[in-house]
Enzyme design. Structure first.
Site, PDB file in Angstrom:
ATOM      1  N   GLU A  24     -22.930  10.997 -29.364  1.00  0.00           N
ATOM      2  CA  GLU A  24     -21.926  10.797 -28.255  1.00  0.00           C
ATOM      3  C   GLU A  24     -21.468  12.152 -28.232  1.00  0.00           C
ATOM      4  OE1 GLU A  24     -18.597   8.789 -30.319  1.00  0.00           O
ATOM      5  OE2 GLU A  24     -19.780   7.054 -30.475  1.00  0.00           O
ATOM      6  N   LYS A  58     -29.201   7.731 -30.234  1.00  0.00           N
ATOM      7  CA  LYS A  58     -28.126   7.733 -29.438  1.00  0.00           C
ATOM      8  C   LYS A  58     -27.168   8.501 -29.955  1.00  0.00           C
ATOM      9  CE  LYS A  58     -24.681   4.459 -28.107  1.00  0.00           C
ATOM     10  NZ  LYS A  58     -23.603   5.196 -28.589  1.00  0.00           N
ATOM     11  N   ASP A  67     -22.896   2.181 -33.976  1.00  0.00           N
ATOM     12  CA  ASP A  67     -22.256   2.242 -35.228  1.00  0.00           C
ATOM     13  C   ASP A  67     -20.847   1.550 -35.303  1.00  0.00           C
ATOM     14  OD1 ASP A  67     -21.140   3.846 -33.103  1.00  0.00           O
ATOM     15  OD2 ASP A  67     -20.768   5.653 -34.571  1.00  0.00           O
ATOM     16  N   SER A  68     -21.078   0.760 -34.198  1.00  0.00           N
ATOM     17  CA  SER A  68     -19.675  -0.167 -34.095  1.00  0.00           C
ATOM     18  C   SER A  68     -20.102  -1.214 -35.350  1.00  0.00           C
ATOM     19  CB  SER A  68     -19.806  -0.915 -32.861  1.00  0.00           C
ATOM     20  OG  SER A  68     -21.139  -1.468 -32.476  1.00  0.00           O
ATOM     21  N   GLU A  71     -18.777   4.604 -21.378  1.00  0.00           N
ATOM     22  CA  GLU A  71     -17.863   3.767 -22.087  1.00  0.00           C
ATOM     23  C   GLU A  71     -16.404   3.992 -21.806  1.00  0.00           C
ATOM     24  OE1 GLU A  71     -18.232   3.310 -26.275  1.00  0.00           O
ATOM     25  OE2 GLU A  71     -16.301   1.895 -26.342  1.00  0.00           O
ATOM     26  N   ASP A 103     -27.831   4.444 -33.236  1.00  0.00           N
ATOM     27  CA  ASP A 103     -26.781   5.474 -33.242  1.00  0.00           C
ATOM     28  C   ASP A 103     -26.873   6.489 -34.280  1.00  0.00           C
ATOM     29  OD1 ASP A 103     -25.027   5.284 -30.996  1.00  0.00           O
ATOM     30  OD2 ASP A 103     -23.886   3.885 -31.932  1.00  0.00           O
TER      31      ASP A 103
HETATM   32  O1  KIV Z   1     -21.701   1.456 -31.178  1.00  0.00           O
HETATM   33  C1  KIV Z   1     -21.747   0.906 -30.406  1.00  0.00           C
HETATM   34  O2  KIV Z   1     -21.654  -0.413 -30.341  1.00  0.00           O
HETATM   35  C2  KIV Z   1     -21.636   1.555 -29.124  1.00  0.00           C
HETATM   36  C3  KIV Z   1     -21.837   0.704 -27.800  1.00  0.00           C
HETATM   37  C4  KIV Z   1     -20.431   0.052 -27.810  1.00  0.00           C
HETATM   38  C5  KIV Z   1     -22.320   1.596 -26.544  1.00  0.00           C
HETATM   39  O3  KIV Z   1     -21.877   2.718 -29.170  1.00  0.00           O
END
Ligand code: KIV
Length: 269
Positions: free
Chosen positions: A120, A118, A49-50, A187, A88
């Site tokens: 968090e 994924k 989600d970055s 992280e 994510d």
């Molecule tokens: O969103 C993302 O790119 C991430 C990575 C930094 C692990 O969660």
């Protein structure tokens, strides 16, 4: 033969089995073209989600909607053949209850055809991780610096600087592993803590700004390619794509302006 039987992707059990073995290579990717390149080298590709910040100019990942993750997830799956694709779950789509998390994770998996999601959070997400994995959804966990909680954490801060806080992070790691996560991203975590967690838990740890002793590493592709003006201090920049793009664009602009831009005869032969 169906497309499914032709494509041999890395599987979730194969990633899980790499605990303590050959280091796991992973990168983020958000598009079909970069994903096709990364696919040759990565064991898994994360549609992180970055992308909200990197691609869409957002200030944090908090505003990323589910549909955007699905759109980019589809592109990455289409562009790849080999790597496991992990997508994510964005903020607000899984925290409320295991049932809400299941509905949204299933939507991501059905629409993108990715292999895992994924999310968090440590101990507080353990019940949800168990609920998802028992129902066929492989989960990668993510602890330490968790960007979706940056408003609570007061920014993007390295975790574990105070040794008194280590036990909480270790509990988080143990909780998600016991709940059935197949791997865990660590992280922004001080090195000795990440190394200690890696030794303690039975699932692979994937470091980002953590420790070389993790079972694998991940970087945001655009950061390591030198495409972003600012990158976190821990990122080794392997490319100079930002300046390379600027050189190409400025040369093109000059050629258009001084009419030296090649005509049809020169280019389309
Ligand atoms: O969103 C993302 O790119 C991430 C990575 C930094 C692990 O969660």
């Amino acid at each position: 033969m169906s497309k499914q039987t032709q494509i041999r992707r890395t599987t979730v059990p194969q990633i899980a089995a790499r605990k303590g073995g050959e280091p796991i290579v992973s990168l983020t990717s958000y598009h079909a073209h970069t994903a096709a390149i990364v696919d040759k080298y990565a064991d898994f590709i994360l549609v992180g989600d970055s992308l909200g910040m990197v691609m869409h100019g957002m200030e944090s990942t908090v505003g990323v909607p589910l549909d955007l993750m699905i759109m980019h997830g589809k592109a990455v799956v289409r562009g790849t053949q080999k790597a496991l694709v992990v997508v994510d779950m964005p903020f607000g789509t899984y925290e409320e209850s295991p049932a809400v998390a299941f509905r949204n994770a299933a939507k991501i998996m059905k629409e993108t055809q990715c292999g895992a999601v994924k999310l968090e959070g440590g101990k507080r997400m353990a019940e949800t991780i168990r609920f998802l994995t028992e129902r066929g959804i492989p989960v990668m966990a993510h602890i330490g610096l968790t960007p979706q909680s940056s408003n609570v954490m007061g920014g993007f801060k390295t975790q574990g600087r105070d040794e008194d806080s280590w036990e909480l992070h270790e509990e988080d790691a143990r909780a998600v592993a016991e709940a059935g996560a197949f791997a865990i991203v660590l992280e922004g975590m001080v090195e000795p803590l990440a190394a200690k967690i890696t030794k303690q838990i039975p699932i692979p740890t994937i470091g980002i700004g953590a420790s070389a002793e993790c079972d694998g590493q991940i970087l945001v592709l655009e950061d390591m390619l030198g495409l972003n003006e600012w990158t976190p201090k821990f990122v080794k920049v392997y490319g100079d794509l930002g300046p390379a793009i600027e050189r190409a664009v400025s040369q093109y602009a000059e050629e258009v302006k001084d009419r030296s831009f090649p005509g049809e005869d020169e280019v389309y032969r």
